[in-house]
Design an enzyme around this catalytic site. Sequence first.
Site, mmCIF file in Angstrom:
data_model
loop_
_atom_site.group_PDB
_atom_site.id
_atom_site.type_symbol
_atom_site.label_atom_id
_atom_site.label_comp_id
_atom_site.label_asym_id
_atom_site.label_seq_id
_atom_site.Cartn_x
_atom_site.Cartn_y
_atom_site.Cartn_z
ATOM 1 N N GLU A 1 10.320 89.619 28.325
ATOM 2 C CA GLU A 1 9.478 89.532 27.138
ATOM 3 C C GLU A 1 8.872 88.130 27.141
ATOM 4 O O GLU A 1 9.602 87.143 27.189
ATOM 5 C CB GLU A 1 10.336 89.734 25.880
ATOM 6 C CG GLU A 1 9.474 89.798 24.645
ATOM 7 C CD GLU A 1 10.257 89.869 23.350
ATOM 8 O OE1 GLU A 1 11.480 90.064 23.381
ATOM 9 O OE2 GLU A 1 9.611 89.717 22.303
ATOM 10 N N ARG B 1 25.531 90.276 31.753
ATOM 11 C CA ARG B 1 24.612 89.143 31.810
ATOM 12 C C ARG B 1 25.346 87.892 32.282
ATOM 13 O O ARG B 1 26.561 87.771 32.134
ATOM 14 C CB ARG B 1 23.936 88.917 30.471
ATOM 15 C CG ARG B 1 24.842 88.529 29.324
ATOM 16 C CD ARG B 1 24.025 88.071 28.107
ATOM 17 N NE ARG B 1 22.908 88.943 27.815
ATOM 18 C CZ ARG B 1 21.635 88.516 27.622
ATOM 19 N NH1 ARG B 1 21.345 87.240 27.677
ATOM 20 N NH2 ARG B 1 20.690 89.354 27.352
ATOM 21 N N LYS C 1 16.932 82.561 24.676
ATOM 22 C CA LYS C 1 15.625 81.928 24.531
ATOM 23 C C LYS C 1 15.436 81.376 23.125
ATOM 24 O O LYS C 1 14.780 80.362 22.933
ATOM 25 C CB LYS C 1 14.515 82.944 24.846
ATOM 26 C CG LYS C 1 14.279 83.101 26.334
ATOM 27 C CD LYS C 1 13.170 84.083 26.612
ATOM 28 C CE LYS C 1 13.654 85.492 26.547
ATOM 29 N NZ LYS C 1 12.692 86.492 27.003
HETATM 30 P P1 ATP Z 1 17.552 86.073 25.964
HETATM 31 O O1 ATP Z 1 18.580 86.820 25.176
HETATM 32 O O2 ATP Z 1 18.093 84.987 26.796
HETATM 33 O O3 ATP Z 1 16.402 85.647 25.164
HETATM 34 P P2 ATP Z 1 16.412 88.490 26.840
HETATM 35 O O4 ATP Z 1 17.340 89.511 27.355
HETATM 36 O O5 ATP Z 1 15.874 88.672 25.479
HETATM 37 O O6 ATP Z 1 17.048 87.083 27.046
HETATM 38 P P3 ATP Z 1 14.171 89.348 28.344
HETATM 39 O O7 ATP Z 1 12.904 88.629 28.547
HETATM 40 O O8 ATP Z 1 14.167 90.541 27.464
HETATM 41 O O9 ATP Z 1 15.209 88.291 27.798
HETATM 42 O O10 ATP Z 1 14.870 89.677 29.724
HETATM 43 C C1 ATP Z 1 14.220 90.077 30.904
HETATM 44 C C2 ATP Z 1 15.247 90.628 31.838
HETATM 45 O O11 ATP Z 1 16.196 89.633 32.186
HETATM 46 C C3 ATP Z 1 16.014 91.764 31.216
HETATM 47 O O12 ATP Z 1 16.136 92.792 32.156
HETATM 48 C C4 ATP Z 1 17.339 91.171 30.861
HETATM 49 O O13 ATP Z 1 18.345 92.122 30.893
HETATM 50 C C5 ATP Z 1 17.503 90.098 31.946
HETATM 51 N N1 ATP Z 1 18.343 89.011 31.468
HETATM 52 C C6 ATP Z 1 18.165 88.256 30.366
HETATM 53 N N2 ATP Z 1 19.163 87.376 30.207
HETATM 54 C C7 ATP Z 1 20.015 87.560 31.244
HETATM 55 C C8 ATP Z 1 21.252 86.955 31.651
HETATM 56 N N3 ATP Z 1 21.825 85.973 30.948
HETATM 57 N N4 ATP Z 1 21.831 87.409 32.784
HETATM 58 C C9 ATP Z 1 21.260 88.390 33.500
HETATM 59 N N5 ATP Z 1 20.116 89.004 33.173
HETATM 60 C C10 ATP Z 1 19.488 88.605 32.060
HETATM 61 MG MG MG Z 2 14.880 90.480 24.898
#
Ligand code: ATP
Ligand code: MG
Length: 560
Positions: A35, A264, A274
């Site tokens: 995102e 994760r 983020k």
């Molecule tokens: P955050 O919670 O850190 O803001 P998010 O999951 O909202 O992260 P996205 O941009 O939605 O961030 O994630 C893009 C991809 O990266 C998704 O497939 C998500 O599952 C993966 N991802 C995000 N954070 C992690 C992590 N800590 N370890 C492994 N994969 C991750």
């Molecule tokens: Mg997300």
Amino acid sequence: MSLSIPSPANFIEDIIVEDLKSGKRTNVHTRFPPEPNGYLHIGHAKSICLNFGIAHKFADFNGLCNVRMDDTNPAKEDIEYEDSIKADVRWLGFDWEDREYYASDYYQKFYDYAIDLIKMGKAYVCELTAEQMTEYRGTLTEAGRNSPWRDRPIEESLDLFARMTAGEFPEGKMLLRAKIDMSSPNINMRDPAIYRIRKIPHHRIGDKWVVYPMYDYAHPLSDWIEGITHSICTLEFEDHRPLYNWFLETLELPNRPQQIEFARLNLSYTVMSKRLLLQLVEAKFVDGWDDPRLPTISGLRRRGYTPASIREFADRIGVAKADSIVDINLLWFCIRDELNATAPRAMAVLDPLKVKITNWPEGKVEMVQAQINPNDPEAGFREVPFSGELWIERSDFMEDPPKKYFRLAPGQEVRLISGYYVTCTDVIKDDEGNVVEIHCTYDPESKGGTTPDGRRVRGTIHWVSAAHAVDAKVNLYEHLFTRENMTNLPPDTKPMDFINENSLEVSSAKVEPYLQSIDAETRVQFMRHGYFWPDKESSSDALVFNRIVGLKDSWGKKKK
Ligand code: ATP
Ligand code: MG
């Protein structure tokens, strides 16, 4: 000829291999779906390495990986983030070729499918307020209740949805909801929202739409539209999988993608969200998203990590189904291990103290030979100027040393790396009693580190010739947070309570003139201090170095 199927390296590849063997799939297609609401972090790097790694491994099965911007929330997303995401994925060494997609490109399709759902009697426009929604939803132990709007005629929902889309109603007035099961033990299945009204322009498509699809609805459809076979996501989406499948099944879409969840990445002494990283940036606690203390990919890049070291890290942590916290020492180990083999050695004094060699011939400069990298004998030697006035590390001198202090002290002899043996003869102090300079004599026969009489010297220290030294600003980093486990905080505390106020230490160093000539890509070992490289703000007349990682290897030691 049948293609040979690679052997699986983790449970996700087990599923893929099984699907290929059984003939359920003939190809492998993954995606990385960020995102664009912030910069990517090392957790995303894990996901990128995983998704692109699978595509690469299954190349014989038309293995491909897309990049898809999951831009369904106009309030938080931005083009700056999209650009940074693409730069980071590329920097990590992965190529999505022409497969750069945007969920916002599918809005018309999402919309058409929503109309289909309404027509099937599988979605309805609901007019409960947000408060009522919560009340009707029920709890983990209590079933929800049907909305009074649930059974309104299909025609009415179609009409209202069209009017929602035309901008007739204010935000929050109505939602389009899936009609599933308000008594499902899985709360995600209790008539979740599909569309909401958002009157905020979208950074890519402007104000074309005032209804926006919810993530849980847009995601499976985006995967399906792109022909994704295996949709890999993190564990918190496990409970959303029934909903993911419900949309695809209800719409009777063939060849459906399969969602697979993995744990994760969490890293000790830091945060990954983020939202929290944005707080640090906005509060100016750090110097932007690429502050070298942040676990962002741009921060790691600015600090001096190499793409290979991050890929190595992703490889070593593997993929699991259970949450855990990875020791940040493993990340450090990966970059240290690489640089130990490749980085040229140099001398830099971070906290300088002047040494005068009283028996050194006045004005004489001698070029001594310094080995560039003991792990790479081919690299050879470099000449370093030695003279009668040197800088040494303040901590390499003690006036009243305890036993077993083998560095400089009155009457004590040490070896200067690549230079001579020197013995401290005098200590010069200012009016307040602070040591400002020390005097030594050198042994002309000790050049290169040995003497004809073979006498033992137990301390070896680094130095820089004062007349040749160049000033440099050196950034030394500590953990961003003082607490090891940042995923599970004590009650009544928040992440910011654990911020490390001393995470950056800046030193005014004296460094070898050689360091003025290295290019922006060169990482060097400052002997006895660790690995460094020039910050993005460094220039040849104002050197700035970032410490990538120290020398001490607490990971390797732990392993033993
Ligand atoms: P955050 O919670 O850190 O803001 P998010 O999951 O909202 O992260 P996205 O941009 O939605 O961030 O994630 C893009 C991809 O990266 C998704 O497939 C998500 O599952 C993966 N991802 C995000 N954070 C992690 C992590 N800590 N370890 C492994 N994969 C991750
Ligand atoms: Mg997300």
